[in-house]
Design a protein around this motif. Structure first.
Motif, PDB file in Angstrom:
ATOM      1  N   UNK A 103       2.873   6.000   6.893  1.00 29.01           N
ATOM      2  CA  UNK A 103       3.042   5.715   5.737  1.00 29.01           C
ATOM      3  C   UNK A 103       2.880   4.307   5.413  1.00 29.01           C
ATOM      4  N   UNK A 104       3.471   2.957   6.622  1.00 31.18           N
ATOM      5  CA  UNK A 104       4.426   1.664   6.466  1.00 31.18           C
ATOM      6  C   UNK A 104       3.096   1.315   6.289  1.00 31.18           C
ATOM      7  N   UNK A 105       2.043   2.186   8.146  1.00 28.95           N
ATOM      8  CA  UNK A 105       0.522   0.698   7.705  1.00 28.95           C
ATOM      9  C   UNK A 105      -0.209   1.509   6.920  1.00 28.95           C
ATOM     10  N   UNK A 106      -0.247   2.246   6.055  1.00 30.90           N
ATOM     11  CA  UNK A 106      -1.231   2.412   5.268  1.00 30.90           C
ATOM     12  C   UNK A 106      -0.536   1.537   3.783  1.00 30.90           C
ATOM     13  N   UNK A 107       0.466   1.093   3.672  1.00 29.92           N
ATOM     14  CA  UNK A 107       0.914   0.700   2.290  1.00 29.92           C
ATOM     15  C   UNK A 107       1.188  -0.619   2.744  1.00 29.92           C
ATOM     16  N   UNK A 108       0.798  -1.300   3.785  1.00 31.06           N
ATOM     17  CA  UNK A 108       0.556  -3.093   4.743  1.00 31.06           C
ATOM     18  C   UNK A 108      -0.764  -2.947   3.837  1.00 31.06           C
ATOM     19  N   UNK A 109      -1.937  -1.791   4.752  1.00 30.12           N
ATOM     20  CA  UNK A 109      -3.020  -2.487   4.398  1.00 30.12           C
ATOM     21  C   UNK A 109      -2.471  -2.560   2.733  1.00 30.12           C
ATOM     22  N   UNK A 110      -2.818  -1.684   1.876  1.00 30.04           N
ATOM     23  CA  UNK A 110      -2.572  -2.003   0.501  1.00 30.04           C
ATOM     24  C   UNK A 110      -1.963  -2.813  -0.346  1.00 30.04           C
ATOM     25  N   UNK A 111      -0.829  -3.006   0.750  1.00 35.04           N
ATOM     26  CA  UNK A 111      -0.432  -4.668  -0.217  1.00 35.04           C
ATOM     27  C   UNK A 111      -1.526  -5.162   0.310  1.00 35.04           C
ATOM     28  N   UNK A 112      -2.309  -5.705   2.139  1.00 33.31           N
ATOM     29  CA  UNK A 112      -3.101  -6.441   2.083  1.00 33.31           C
ATOM     30  C   UNK A 112      -4.151  -6.668   0.183  1.00 33.31           C
ATOM     31  N   UNK A 113      -4.541  -5.453  -0.177  1.00 33.91           N
ATOM     32  CA  UNK A 113      -5.033  -5.673  -1.319  1.00 33.91           C
ATOM     33  C   UNK A 113      -4.524  -5.977  -2.192  1.00 33.91           C
ATOM     34  N   UNK A 114      -3.645  -5.266  -2.827  1.00 31.56           N
ATOM     35  CA  UNK A 114      -2.767  -5.552  -3.985  1.00 31.56           C
ATOM     36  C   UNK A 114      -2.728  -7.361  -3.558  1.00 31.56           C
ATOM     37  N   UNK A 115      -2.654  -8.294  -3.086  1.00 34.93           N
ATOM     38  CA  UNK A 115      -2.560  -9.807  -2.451  1.00 34.93           C
ATOM     39  C   UNK A 115      -3.427  -9.918  -2.867  1.00 34.93           C
ATOM     40  N   UNK A 116      -4.857  -9.317  -2.584  1.00 29.14           N
ATOM     41  CA  UNK A 116      -5.445 -10.408  -2.045  1.00 29.14           C
ATOM     42  C   UNK A 116      -6.165  -9.829  -3.585  1.00 29.14           C
ATOM     43  N   UNK A 117      -5.807  -8.759  -4.564  1.00 30.20           N
ATOM     44  CA  UNK A 117      -7.178  -9.193  -5.754  1.00 30.20           C
ATOM     45  C   UNK A 117      -6.214 -10.446  -6.486  1.00 30.20           C
ATOM     46  N   UNK A 118      -4.551 -10.301  -6.318  1.00 32.72           N
ATOM     47  CA  UNK A 118      -3.434 -10.674  -7.343  1.00 32.72           C
ATOM     48  C   UNK A 118      -4.100 -12.508  -7.243  1.00 32.72           C
ATOM     49  N   UNK A 119      -4.255 -12.639  -5.665  1.00 27.75           N
ATOM     50  CA  UNK A 119      -4.669 -14.446  -5.812  1.00 27.75           C
ATOM     51  C   UNK A 119      -6.210 -14.196  -6.455  1.00 27.75           C
ATOM     52  N   UNK A 120      -7.098 -13.389  -6.521  1.00 25.19           N
ATOM     53  CA  UNK A 120      -7.970 -13.672  -6.952  1.00 25.19           C
ATOM     54  C   UNK A 120      -7.887 -13.267  -8.540  1.00 25.19           C
ATOM     55  N   UNK A 121      -7.439 -12.964  -8.959  1.00 32.38           N
ATOM     56  CA  UNK A 121      -7.010 -13.183  -9.994  1.00 32.38           C
ATOM     57  C   UNK A 121      -7.280 -14.157 -10.566  1.00 32.38           C
ATOM     58  N   UNK A 122      -5.754 -14.809 -10.212  1.00 32.13           N
ATOM     59  CA  UNK A 122      -4.529 -16.680 -10.791  1.00 32.13           C
ATOM     60  C   UNK A 122      -5.756 -16.984 -10.294  1.00 32.13           C
TER      61      UNK A 122
END
Length: 160
Positions: A103-122
């Protein structure tokens, strides 16, 4: 199998090893949880700002994807806590550690995607420049190096 044969190189039983690994995992999850929860909290407020209505359809779509990814990351990174609470005392800690780790590994992958999308939007909203996808790609590459390449290289290099 004797007690001595069940012990690992750390001279610990399977239960002791599971306890140690659980403690280490929870410490790691605390760091990631804090980051994803703060990021998710900020993301939730964006839709209520006047600026949101001025975003074009692409930026609103990126925002929605980012919020969904943030929610999924939050769920995956809080999952180990719930898992521990629901299986505590059932004598299945080694299996719980394994699933919590996944679960933690999946969470890290999802966190990476969230951060990338946040950065893209900003960066899209802040600059409107064509170099934004390249910049975001560079940051994602950096995350991949720090979060996965270095640990995997270290594991390969120093594992017997």
């Amino acid at each position: 199998m004797t007690e001595k044969e069940r012990r690992t190189g750390r001279d610990e039983t399977a239960d002791e090893r599971a306890d140690r690994m659980w403690g280490e995992l929870i410490q790691e999850v605390r760091v990631a949880q804090m980051g994803v929860q703060i990021l998710f909290g900020f993301l939730l407020t964006v839709v209520f700002t006047p600026k949101y209505d001025t975003l074009d359809d692409t930026d609103q779509t990126i925002y929605i994807v980012t919020v969904v990814l943030g929610a999924a990351a939050t769920g995956a990174l809080i999952g180990p806590v719930s898992l521990h609470r629901l299986v505590s005392g059932r004598r299945i800690k080694p299996q719980a550690v394994e699933w919590a780790s996944r679960l933690t590994f999946v969470g890290l992958i999802l966190l990476l995607a969230t951060m990338a999308c946040s950065l893209l939007l900003i960066l899209r909203v802040a600059t409107h420049n064509d170099y934004v996808p390249w910049l975001v790609s560079g940051v994602v590459l950096w995350y991949l190096v720090c979060w996965f390449a270095v640990p995997l290289w270290t594991r390969h290099r120093y594992t017997e």
